[in-house]
Design a protein around this motif. Structure first.
Motif, mmCIF file in Angstrom:
data_model
loop_
_atom_site.group_PDB
_atom_site.id
_atom_site.type_symbol
_atom_site.label_atom_id
_atom_site.label_comp_id
_atom_site.label_asym_id
_atom_site.label_seq_id
_atom_site.Cartn_x
_atom_site.Cartn_y
_atom_site.Cartn_z
ATOM 1 N N LYS A 1 0.872 -1.133 0.074
ATOM 2 C CA LYS A 1 0.033 0.053 -0.093
ATOM 3 C C LYS A 1 0.868 1.138 0.036
ATOM 4 O O LYS A 1 0.322 2.462 -0.241
ATOM 5 C CB LYS A 1 -0.913 -0.073 1.318
ATOM 6 N N LYS A 2 1.960 1.085 0.351
ATOM 7 C CA LYS A 2 3.154 2.259 0.348
ATOM 8 C C LYS A 2 4.117 2.479 -0.734
ATOM 9 O O LYS A 2 4.864 3.509 -0.933
ATOM 10 C CB LYS A 2 3.908 2.205 1.621
ATOM 11 N N GLN A 3 4.098 1.283 -1.575
ATOM 12 C CA GLN A 3 4.750 1.283 -2.651
ATOM 13 C C GLN A 3 5.184 2.518 -3.564
ATOM 14 O O GLN A 3 6.267 3.154 -3.634
ATOM 15 C CB GLN A 3 4.549 0.133 -3.450
ATOM 16 N N HIS A 4 3.897 3.406 -3.728
ATOM 17 C CA HIS A 4 3.815 4.562 -4.380
ATOM 18 C C HIS A 4 4.791 5.496 -3.943
ATOM 19 O O HIS A 4 5.173 6.586 -4.448
ATOM 20 C CB HIS A 4 2.574 4.976 -4.596
ATOM 21 N N GLU B 1 9.555 8.808 -3.670
ATOM 22 C CA GLU B 1 9.699 10.145 -2.847
ATOM 23 C C GLU B 1 10.602 10.057 -1.539
ATOM 24 O O GLU B 1 11.446 10.991 -1.276
ATOM 25 C CB GLU B 1 8.301 10.643 -2.331
ATOM 26 N N TRP B 2 10.522 8.746 -0.764
ATOM 27 C CA TRP B 2 11.300 8.631 0.089
ATOM 28 C C TRP B 2 12.791 8.682 -0.337
ATOM 29 O O TRP B 2 13.659 9.220 0.303
ATOM 30 C CB TRP B 2 11.060 7.445 0.790
ATOM 31 N N HIS B 3 12.886 7.974 -1.559
ATOM 32 C CA HIS B 3 14.488 7.926 -1.911
ATOM 33 C C HIS B 3 14.898 9.215 -2.366
ATOM 34 O O HIS B 3 15.772 9.700 -2.215
ATOM 35 C CB HIS B 3 14.429 6.753 -3.207
ATOM 36 N N ALA B 4 14.321 10.176 -3.139
ATOM 37 C CA ALA B 4 14.334 11.400 -3.659
ATOM 38 C C ALA B 4 14.917 12.130 -2.414
ATOM 39 O O ALA B 4 15.866 12.943 -2.405
ATOM 40 C CB ALA B 4 13.352 12.033 -4.587
ATOM 41 N N ARG B 5 14.024 12.353 -1.415
ATOM 42 C CA ARG B 5 14.224 13.161 -0.340
ATOM 43 C C ARG B 5 15.413 12.860 0.352
ATOM 44 O O ARG B 5 16.044 13.408 0.875
ATOM 45 C CB ARG B 5 13.034 13.364 0.506
ATOM 46 N N GLY B 6 15.289 11.464 0.887
ATOM 47 C CA GLY B 6 16.766 10.920 1.488
ATOM 48 C C GLY B 6 17.779 11.084 0.859
ATOM 49 O O GLY B 6 18.984 11.532 1.368
ATOM 50 N N TYR B 7 17.971 10.794 -0.544
ATOM 51 C CA TYR B 7 19.326 10.975 -1.225
ATOM 52 C C TYR B 7 19.555 12.664 -1.146
ATOM 53 O O TYR B 7 20.575 12.891 -1.229
ATOM 54 C CB TYR B 7 19.144 10.762 -2.444
ATOM 55 N N ALA B 8 18.470 13.573 -1.094
ATOM 56 C CA ALA B 8 18.587 15.026 -1.099
ATOM 57 C C ALA B 8 19.364 15.007 0.285
ATOM 58 O O ALA B 8 20.592 15.843 0.409
ATOM 59 C CB ALA B 8 17.206 15.736 -0.965
#
Ligand SMILES: N[C@@H](CCC(=O)N[C@@H](CS)C(=O)NCC(=O)O)C(=O)O
Length: 204
Positions: free
Chosen positions: A123-126, A130-137
């Motif tokens: 249910k959270k896959q989408h 965003e988690w990865h984009a913001r985490g990498y930032a």
């Protein structure tokens, strides 16, 4: 002896164990299951209405939640917190950065990808991109800082390093690849080489 209410695999709780160990404070551990929901039940909510661990319970019954506040309490008076006013403020800057710009993405991705039941994760896959984009930032901000310095504040190892180490060292669990972050990787190695360092598995 103070009691640390905790989930053992949690990076937020690991920060507290690592700090306590390096500050020379022994803690009793009260464990909660990551998926059991016990921190949302009345007995725990009476101690921390926010329903989360880590929470430090002192011998006199006072309870302190929030990993950053607990690090501050445990490390006060030790070399892990500098005396200089500016250095202390810089240290807090990185601890607030960790809570607002790093943990909500790097830690959350780790929880869902490594520990959550697969049906719930689906249910959270989408949200993963965003988690990865913001985490990498956030990792990029750390990389930029560490390219020119060994530590986050005060020119030495402080609780800001402990706060950021908790989830950066386990970022791969959330699908993050640190290959492009050499200064972050070198800093992780420096943190792990500090006297009294203990791994996440550590218990008293
Ligand atoms: N900002 C808090 C975050 C605490 C937090 O998210 N704790 C999680 C474990 S890492 C938790 O207790 N989850 C159980 C729940 O929310 O019911 C801190 O740094 O201590």
């Amino acid at each position: 002896m103070p009691v640390l209410h905790q989930m053992h695999v949690s990076g937020n709780c690991y920060k507290v164990r690592l700090c306590a160990r390096q500050a020379g404070v022994a803690l009793a551990l009260q464990d909660y299951g990551l998926l059991d929901g016990d921190t949302r039940k009345p007995a725990f909510l009476a101690k921390n209405p926010n329903g989360r661990v880590p929470m430090l319970e002192l011998e006199d019954g006072r309870c302190l939640p929030e990993s950053g506040a607990i690090l501050w309490y445990l490390a006060e008076g030790s070399p892990l917190i500098p005396d200089d006013r500016w250095a202390r403020a810089e240290m807090l800057q990185w601890m607030f950065f960790e809570q607002y710009s790093h943990e909500p993405y790097v830690a959350v991705a780790r929880f869902w990808l490594k520990f959550a039941p697969p049906a719930e994760m689906a249910k959270k896959q989408h949200l993963v991109p965003e988690w990865h984009a913001r985490g990498y930032a956030a990792l990029g901000v750390m990389e930029q800082h560490l390219a020119k310095r060994d530590w986050f504040a005060a020119g030495r190892y402080t609780i800001a390093d402990i706060a950021l180490y908790g989830y950066t060292h386990s970022a791969a669990d959330g699908g993050f690849d640190l290959a492009g972050y050499p200064a972050v990787r070198a800093w992780l190695a420096r943190v792990a080489a500090q006297p009294g360092h203990v791994p996440l598995e550590f218990r008293w």
